[in-house]
Design an enzyme around this catalytic site. Structure first.
Site, PDB file in Angstrom:
ATOM      1  N   ASP A  87       0.989 -18.967   2.076  1.00 50.56           N
ATOM      2  CA  ASP A  87       0.835 -17.699   2.791  1.00 50.56           C
ATOM      3  C   ASP A  87      -0.533 -17.657   3.464  1.00 50.56           C
ATOM      4  O   ASP A  87      -1.415 -18.456   3.136  1.00 50.56           O
ATOM      5  CB  ASP A  87       0.992 -16.530   1.796  1.00 50.56           C
ATOM      6  CG  ASP A  87       1.368 -15.228   2.470  1.00 50.56           C
ATOM      7  OD1 ASP A  87       1.308 -15.131   3.711  1.00 50.56           O
ATOM      8  OD2 ASP A  87       1.736 -14.276   1.743  1.00 50.56           O
ATOM      9  N   GLU A 109       4.776 -10.086  -0.467  1.00 47.34           N
ATOM     10  CA  GLU A 109       3.883 -11.247  -0.643  1.00 47.34           C
ATOM     11  C   GLU A 109       3.417 -11.361  -2.086  1.00 47.34           C
ATOM     12  O   GLU A 109       3.369 -12.455  -2.662  1.00 47.34           O
ATOM     13  CB  GLU A 109       2.676 -11.130   0.298  1.00 47.34           C
ATOM     14  CG  GLU A 109       3.056 -11.369   1.754  1.00 47.34           C
ATOM     15  CD  GLU A 109       1.940 -11.119   2.747  1.00 47.34           C
ATOM     16  OE1 GLU A 109       2.007 -11.675   3.850  1.00 47.34           O
ATOM     17  OE2 GLU A 109       1.008 -10.359   2.443  1.00 47.34           O
TER      18      GLU A 109
HETATM   19  C1  5RP Z   1       0.455 -10.230   6.062  1.00 47.89           C
HETATM   20  C2  5RP Z   1      -0.702 -10.980   5.533  1.00 47.89           C
HETATM   21  C3  5RP Z   1      -1.160 -12.150   6.346  1.00 47.89           C
HETATM   22  O1  5RP Z   1      -1.011 -13.292   5.573  1.00 47.89           O
HETATM   23  C4  5RP Z   1      -2.580 -11.938   6.726  1.00 47.89           C
HETATM   24  O2  5RP Z   1      -2.673 -10.705   7.424  1.00 47.89           O
HETATM   25  C5  5RP Z   1      -3.120 -13.081   7.600  1.00 47.89           C
HETATM   26  O3  5RP Z   1      -2.503 -13.035   8.841  1.00 47.89           O
HETATM   27  P1  5RP Z   1      -2.821 -14.022  10.022  1.00 47.89           P
HETATM   28  O4  5RP Z   1      -2.384 -15.369   9.589  1.00 47.89           O
HETATM   29  O5  5RP Z   1      -2.035 -13.472  11.168  1.00 47.89           O
HETATM   30  O6  5RP Z   1      -4.307 -13.960  10.304  1.00 47.89           O
HETATM   31  O7  5RP Z   1      -1.258 -10.698   4.514  1.00 47.89           O
HETATM   32  O8  5RP Z   1       0.710  -9.081   5.321  1.00 47.89           O
END
Ligand code: 5RP
Length: 238
Positions: A87, A109
């Site tokens: 993630d 998540e």
């Molecule tokens: C979504 C999240 C994402 O993993 C986090 O915001 C990072 O996002 P990005 O890869 O677009 O910078 O927690 O809820």
């Protein structure tokens, strides 16, 4: 950081992390722009290398993207374990504490994360911080009585802002909840803050992910760097 460079570093971290997915695995797929690069690469591996795995996603958005590549996506309750979850994150400190939820997917998540045997974040180097909190902390709140939850947060000096969409209406999560972003500037006591938030009636979950991640793949100028969490006691996962 320049947007083009940031996207390049996100892409490199995503491509690197895709190598962790092996044939036959159940893999958790996160949400966000960095994860989009991961899923693109997994889609390429499925097509060109014949990779076969089953995915569990942390948002409907990611499920749609993955299914577009022919990746088999199942409900989290249709699997008895998740081998590995990859993630993104919004900010990560030196103690492997992080903020997530910038993409409003923090609830799914966190559920996917705690049910994963191995948990990996992919970030670009701008996400690393000495202390988290300059990124606003997302909190998922039930719409009923949300105004009162926001008033409580205001009284505590948490500087809450209800997240609105382009249409000016509160955005809704995949569970139809609201997101309230807390503008705290810095979080010196994340554990205490997390306990306070989760004990607030109306709060479903918050975006503090404390010492949950096993490793962080950081897109760096040069090759991506892998940070392994030395503090990981495995308390919440087998
Ligand atoms: C979504 C999240 C994402 O993993 C986090 O915001 C990072 O996002 P990005 O890869 O677009 O910078 O927690 O809820």
């Amino acid at each position: 950081m320049d947007q083009n460079l940031q996207n390049k570093l996100k892409k490199e971290a995503g491509i690197k992390a895709a190598q962790l997915v092996k044939d036959g695995m159940v893999a958790g797929l996160g949400t966000g722009t960095t994860v989009r690069y991961l899923v693109d690469e997994l889609g390429r591996r499925v097509k060109e290398e014949g990779l076969t795995f089953t995915g569990v996603t942390t948002s409907r958005r990611t499920a749609k993207q993955a299914e577009g590549y022919g990746i088999k996506i199942v409900d989290i309750d249709d699997v008895d374990h998740i081998d590995l979850t990859i993630d993104g994150a919004d900010q990560v400190d030196k103690n492997f504490n992080g903020i997530k939820g910038g993409g409003a997917a923090l609830l799914w998540e966190k559920i996917v994360a705690i049910n994963s045997r191995h948990y990996v974040w992919i970030v670009d180097q701008s996400k690393l911080a000495d202390t988290i909190g300059s990124f606003p902390l997302p909190v998922e709140v039930i719409p009923f009585g949300a105004g009162h939850v926001i008033s409580r947060f205001k009284a505590k000096g948490y500087n809450p802002v209800l997240r609105l969409g382009e249409d000016g209406k509160p955005i809704r999560t995949d569970e139809n909840d609201y997101i309230v972003d807390l503008h705290l500037n810095r979080i010196d006591h994340p554990k205490e803050l997390g306990a306070d938030l989760i004990n607030t009636v109306g709060v479903v979950e918050h975006g503090l992910f404390l010492n949950m991640v096993d490793e962080v793949i950081v897109g760096n100028e040069g090759a991506p760097k892998i940070l392994k969490n030395p503090y990981k006691g495995g308390a919440i996962r087998e």
